[in-house]
Enzyme design. Sequence first.
Site, PDB file in Angstrom:
ATOM      1  N   ASP A 112      10.367  16.739  42.446  1.00 34.80           N
ATOM      2  CA  ASP A 112       9.503  17.901  42.271  1.00 34.80           C
ATOM      3  C   ASP A 112       9.144  18.566  43.596  1.00 34.80           C
ATOM      4  OD1 ASP A 112       8.038  15.765  43.195  1.00 34.80           O
ATOM      5  OD2 ASP A 112       6.691  15.663  41.492  1.00 34.80           O
ATOM      6  N   HIS A 145       1.065  11.001  34.865  1.00 38.98           N
ATOM      7  CA  HIS A 145       2.170  11.949  35.056  1.00 38.98           C
ATOM      8  C   HIS A 145       3.281  11.317  35.890  1.00 38.98           C
ATOM      9  CE1 HIS A 145       0.017  13.535  38.846  1.00 38.98           C
ATOM     10  NE2 HIS A 145       1.237  13.236  39.292  1.00 38.98           N
TER      11      HIS A 145
HETATM   12  C1  GLP Z   1       2.345  13.423  42.897  1.00 36.87           C
HETATM   13  C2  GLP Z   1       3.845  13.385  42.693  1.00 36.87           C
HETATM   14  C3  GLP Z   1       4.269  12.243  41.816  1.00 36.87           C
HETATM   15  C4  GLP Z   1       3.608  10.961  42.279  1.00 36.87           C
HETATM   16  C5  GLP Z   1       2.125  11.122  42.192  1.00 36.87           C
HETATM   17  C6  GLP Z   1       1.359   9.879  42.574  1.00 36.87           C
HETATM   18  O1  GLP Z   1       1.676  14.076  41.888  1.00 36.87           O
HETATM   19  N1  GLP Z   1       4.325  14.591  42.139  1.00 36.87           N
HETATM   20  O2  GLP Z   1       5.660  12.131  41.841  1.00 36.87           O
HETATM   21  O3  GLP Z   1       4.028   9.877  41.491  1.00 36.87           O
HETATM   22  O4  GLP Z   1       1.754  12.161  43.069  1.00 36.87           O
HETATM   23  O5  GLP Z   1       1.179   9.843  43.941  1.00 36.87           O
HETATM   24  P1  GLP Z   1       0.592   8.622  44.749  1.00 36.87           P
HETATM   25  O6  GLP Z   1       1.681   7.674  44.888  1.00 36.87           O
HETATM   26  O7  GLP Z   1       0.167   9.222  46.067  1.00 36.87           O
HETATM   27  O8  GLP Z   1      -0.561   8.109  43.985  1.00 36.87           O
END
Ligand code: GLP
Length: 533
Positions: free
Chosen positions: A67, A138
């Site tokens: 993304d 998500h």
């Molecule tokens: C963002 C990304 C996701 C990721 C999520 C969690 O929203 N688009 O792909 O999984 O963050 O991030 P973190 O690992 O910093 O909690």
Amino acid sequence: MKLIICDDYNGVSKAAADIVAKEVNTNPECVLGLATGSTPVGMYEILADMNKAGKVDFKKVKSFNLDEYYPLSAENDQSYHYFMNENFFSKINIDKNNTHILNGMCENAEKECEQFEQLIEETGGIDLQILGIGQNGHIGFNEPNDNLCSLTHLTDLTENTIDANSRFFKSIDDVPKQALTMGIGTILKARKIIIMACGANKHDAVRALLSGLISTDMPASMLNVHTDVTLICDKEAYSNDCIGIDLGGTEIKFGVLSSDKKLVYKDSIPTDNSSEEKIVSGIANKCKEIMKKYTVSGIGVGTPGIIRNGRVTASNLPFKDTNLKEKLETAVGLPVRVSNDANCAALGEVICGAGQHIENMVMISLGTGVGGGIIAGNKIYEGTGCAGEFGHIVIEIGGRQCPCGQLGCLEQYASASALVDAAKSAAETNTDSILNKLYTEKRTMDGRIFFDAVERGCSVAKAVLDEYINYLAIGIKNIYNILDPELIVLSGGITNSDKLLLDPLKRVLGDNIKVTISKLKSDAGTIGAALLV
Ligand code: GLP
């Protein structure tokens, strides 16, 4: 879904890096699906070190990122272009031309997404997709939504995500409100998927993911339809607290069993026997109350009666082919497993009680009736639904009438009720006995009064006990000869006087049959029910 639980973040990073390295080493031209967020940073560091040390070669690897924010330029230090370059691409020997990230400044988002999707197809599809998970479940930027888009698309970000990701930006107002993301369908097309989750704030997402229930409210739950997904999480993100319910005719006992198999909560409510609905709503309300305090991943229920595919028919509860599993799942929203109460007690006892360190065990409960549970290879043996109904083994041809319709069932001779009945009639007949004296004084008969008489040396009570033990021993020998378990565990109030009951019983049974008393006592049912999950 395969599950790898690591002690901490470093463990998660290492486990994920090992899987990626193995994929690349097996197939040097593989296509990787890459993720951003704070979680994969450690994995990228380890992979970069491995690359430097010559343990993995990214020269021919192709990659597609999940993304990108929209609109946001690749130069912005919060863009995923920037992230990937900083954390990974600049540190490994990948050919930049083989890396693909959606363009957050594209003029036509629809076209950009279509071309990205097409390019993945043309490259042969993703071999290994790496995922993190948002607090709201998500993946990529597929937010909880009734209309989950299956292909790469432009999406609005939810407040929860904007808020969670604002920690990387100067202010929350700087966080883009939209993003381009692979769709759930794009992700599911990957041949293999690993999803990483670390920290207590991912606890609910992991719990929902592991529940096996699929819902658009929890986009990651869609991964449950894929055949090759590995969840790698740390202990904080993973919780395996489960509710165990021991459903009885007079009370319903509740317990919470923690991941380290400790009963951390205990309570009970009276059983409202007036209808099936009343029982279900009583259980559901109590579970919801418990769920405010504990993060639980599932519910196990032990109930009397015959259970087939979660459907219960029980004579002392208003259950007739009742789909207890489905009704509770609908009411509580967690996965529910249902088994016979005696089976649950046996499972509790073999995993956490008297049967620890053995795998094949039989439990016999001596209460109003005689119940039983068979454990084979640390699992409940259910037959087609009612295995272990030891109370209805016939031990005397043409013997006492049993409510089940047969004559001479074990429970008519070896249940606690049968012992009390025998004690009562012996007291009434032998008017000069100690047993009679205690019975007249207390104006009632129960196990405690009976064993009190035995302890005071009453020969009448002793004769009743000897006969009782002989009958119980016949039942146990029959069970032993069929199942040859490593251990037979007895439970029920009357087994509390183990000197008076267990020792003489062992003498009658001989050395080959190993028999002992329940260790978990009245907690065995709730603990075992929780272990069903
Ligand atoms: C963002 C990304 C996701 C990721 C999520 C969690 O929203 N688009 O792909 O999984 O963050 O991030 P973190 O690992 O910093 O909690």
